[in-house]
Scaffold this motif. Structure first.
Motif, PDB file in Angstrom:
ATOM      1  N   LEU A 194      38.456  -6.866  32.133  1.00 58.35           N
ATOM      2  CA  LEU A 194      37.503  -7.963  31.920  1.00 58.35           C
ATOM      3  C   LEU A 194      37.692  -9.054  32.977  1.00 58.35           C
ATOM      4  N   ALA A 195      38.943  -9.307  33.337  1.00 59.13           N
ATOM      5  CA  ALA A 195      39.223 -10.292  34.387  1.00 59.13           C
ATOM      6  C   ALA A 195      38.643  -9.845  35.723  1.00 59.13           C
ATOM      7  N   LEU A 196      38.810  -8.566  36.043  1.00 57.81           N
ATOM      8  CA  LEU A 196      38.295  -8.055  37.309  1.00 57.81           C
ATOM      9  C   LEU A 196      36.771  -8.030  37.320  1.00 57.81           C
ATOM     10  N   LEU A 197      36.171  -7.666  36.180  1.00 58.89           N
ATOM     11  CA  LEU A 197      34.711  -7.701  36.065  1.00 58.89           C
ATOM     12  C   LEU A 197      34.193  -9.134  36.233  1.00 58.89           C
ATOM     13  N   SER A 198      34.868 -10.074  35.595  1.00 59.65           N
ATOM     14  CA  SER A 198      34.440 -11.470  35.662  1.00 59.65           C
ATOM     15  C   SER A 198      34.530 -12.002  37.089  1.00 59.65           C
ATOM     16  N   ARG A 199      35.592 -11.630  37.789  1.00 58.20           N
ATOM     17  CA  ARG A 199      35.706 -12.051  39.191  1.00 58.20           C
ATOM     18  C   ARG A 199      34.566 -11.459  40.018  1.00 58.20           C
ATOM     19  N   ARG A 200      34.249 -10.213  39.771  1.00 56.12           N
ATOM     20  CA  ARG A 200      33.155  -9.559  40.511  1.00 56.12           C
ATOM     21  C   ARG A 200      31.834 -10.286  40.270  1.00 56.12           C
ATOM     22  N   LEU A 201      31.606 -10.678  39.023  1.00 54.60           N
ATOM     23  CA  LEU A 201      30.379 -11.415  38.698  1.00 54.60           C
ATOM     24  C   LEU A 201      30.331 -12.772  39.387  1.00 54.60           C
ATOM     25  N   ALA A 202      31.488 -13.401  39.524  1.00 54.44           N
ATOM     26  CA  ALA A 202      31.549 -14.760  40.076  1.00 54.44           C
ATOM     27  C   ALA A 202      31.599 -14.790  41.600  1.00 54.44           C
ATOM     28  N   THR A 203      31.804 -13.634  42.225  1.00 55.38           N
ATOM     29  CA  THR A 203      31.925 -13.584  43.679  1.00 55.38           C
ATOM     30  C   THR A 203      30.550 -13.621  44.331  1.00 55.38           C
ATOM     31  N   ILE A 204      30.344 -14.588  45.201  1.00 63.04           N
ATOM     32  CA  ILE A 204      29.073 -14.702  45.917  1.00 63.04           C
ATOM     33  C   ILE A 204      29.002 -13.611  46.972  1.00 63.04           C
ATOM     34  N   SER A 205      27.892 -12.891  46.990  1.00 65.77           N
ATOM     35  CA  SER A 205      27.705 -11.827  47.969  1.00 65.77           C
ATOM     36  C   SER A 205      27.412 -12.413  49.345  1.00 65.77           C
ATOM     37  N   LEU A 206      27.973 -11.791  50.357  1.00 62.73           N
ATOM     38  CA  LEU A 206      27.689 -12.172  51.748  1.00 62.73           C
ATOM     39  C   LEU A 206      26.845 -11.100  52.432  1.00 62.73           C
ATOM     40  N   ASP A 207      26.269 -10.207  51.618  1.00 62.85           N
ATOM     41  CA  ASP A 207      25.571  -9.033  52.159  1.00 62.85           C
ATOM     42  C   ASP A 207      24.072  -9.022  51.879  1.00 62.85           C
TER      43      ASP A 207
END
Length: 302
Positions: free
Chosen positions: A244-257
């Motif tokens: 859940l922590a890793l999923l949450s980080r993925r959701l919060a990471t702004i895409s640069l692509d």
């Protein structure tokens, strides 16, 4: 030390200011056909304030079109599902706001899969090799993860600015660890779950000690022995909710692509398009004071 004479691109998280205008401007503003345009009038005033105060040579005005169709919804359907959909009258006004930004000579963008944050991050990432620093106009803490030396973020409504060096004091984590921080705490506004029972103070202490979420999860056996209140129970929570922590980080990471124009010339502020702007101002029933401000802006570009 950052070169503050380096060229700057102004990056506007526009939807925040459209919503703010929608809630703060009175309903008496209607267009020539009687449709509400209070958010448009408020956003136009905001945009003119911004242009007057920053005099940008390069700019991007990014809008959200992906609140229900973001790539994040593809792997986490509950992302932002707690938000009420925008009323139809407000959706209509977003179209006006985008058209006004373009007619004022500004690069504007929206994307069905990428949010405004992603468009801003991708544009800034593309322009860094050309030596550009960013001025991000938004109060959203998520965008602070993009700040590097020489960049600033500006909450225009409160007239508060902060640099990359000031992000930790403001939010509890360095810019490059904001997504890790939100992976631990979650974000109720965006419906990002985080790890149950871990709040901002604990997340900040954990990242200060371990540096990153990855290091924390790799060295979780050390956690119970740290002088952090509830360390043993936090270790148990992290073991249980690792994914859940890793999923949450993925959701919060702004895409640069995101697919955005990749050269500085693509963001140059252009001349005001009177042929497009004048009919809109008539349709929106924009008054003489605002028209004068637009004329002043147009003259400054000559």
């Amino acid at each position: 030390m950052a070169d503050m004479s380096a060229p700057r691109v102004v990056l506007v998280d526009a939807s925040v200011y459209v919503f703010r205008a929608w809630h703060s401007m009175p309903d008496e503003f209607v267009d020539a056909d009687g449709h509400p345009v209070n958010a448009v009038h408020g956003f136009l005033r905001f945009l003119l304030d911004l242009l007057q105060r920053t005099r940008p040579t390069h700019a991007l005005v990014a809008f959200d079109e992906a609140l229900e169709s973001s790539f994040r919804n593809e792997f986490y359907p509950a992302y932002k599902a707690n938000r009420e959909p925008a009323p139809e009258e407000l959706k209509r006004q977003f179209g006006y706001c985008r058209a006004l930004a373009a007619a004022l000579g500004l690069r504007e963008m929206a994307d069905p899969r990428f949010e405004a944050d992603d468009l801003i991050g991708s544009a800034l990432h593309a322009l860094r090799p050309e030596g550009y620093r960013g001025l991000i106009v938004s109060a959203d803490k998520d965008l602070s993860q993009l700040l590097r030396e020489g960049d600033e973020q500006w909450d225009l409504a409160r007239d508060t600015r902060w640099s990359a060096a000031e992000v930790h004091g403001r939010y509890g984590a360095r810019p490059e660890r904001i997504a890790d921080f939100l992976g631990l705490t979650g974000d109720a506004i965006d419906n990002i779950p985080g790890v149950p029972g871990i709040g901002a103070k604990t997340a900040s202490a954990l990242l200060d000690h371990f540096d990153s979420l990855d290091a924390l999860l790799e060295r979780i056996d050390e956690l119970p022995f740290l002088r952090i209140r509830g360390a043993k129970s936090h270790a148990a929570r992290l073991r249980e909710h690792r994914e859940l922590a890793l999923l949450s980080r993925r959701l919060a990471t702004i895409s640069l692509d995101a697919e955005v124009p990749g050269r500085a010339v693509d963001y140059e502020v252009a001349a005001v398009r009177g042929d497009l702007l004048d009919p809109m101002l008539d349709q929106l029933r924009v008054g003489p004071i605002t028209r004068r401000r637009i004329a002043d802006w147009s003259a400054s570009l000559a």
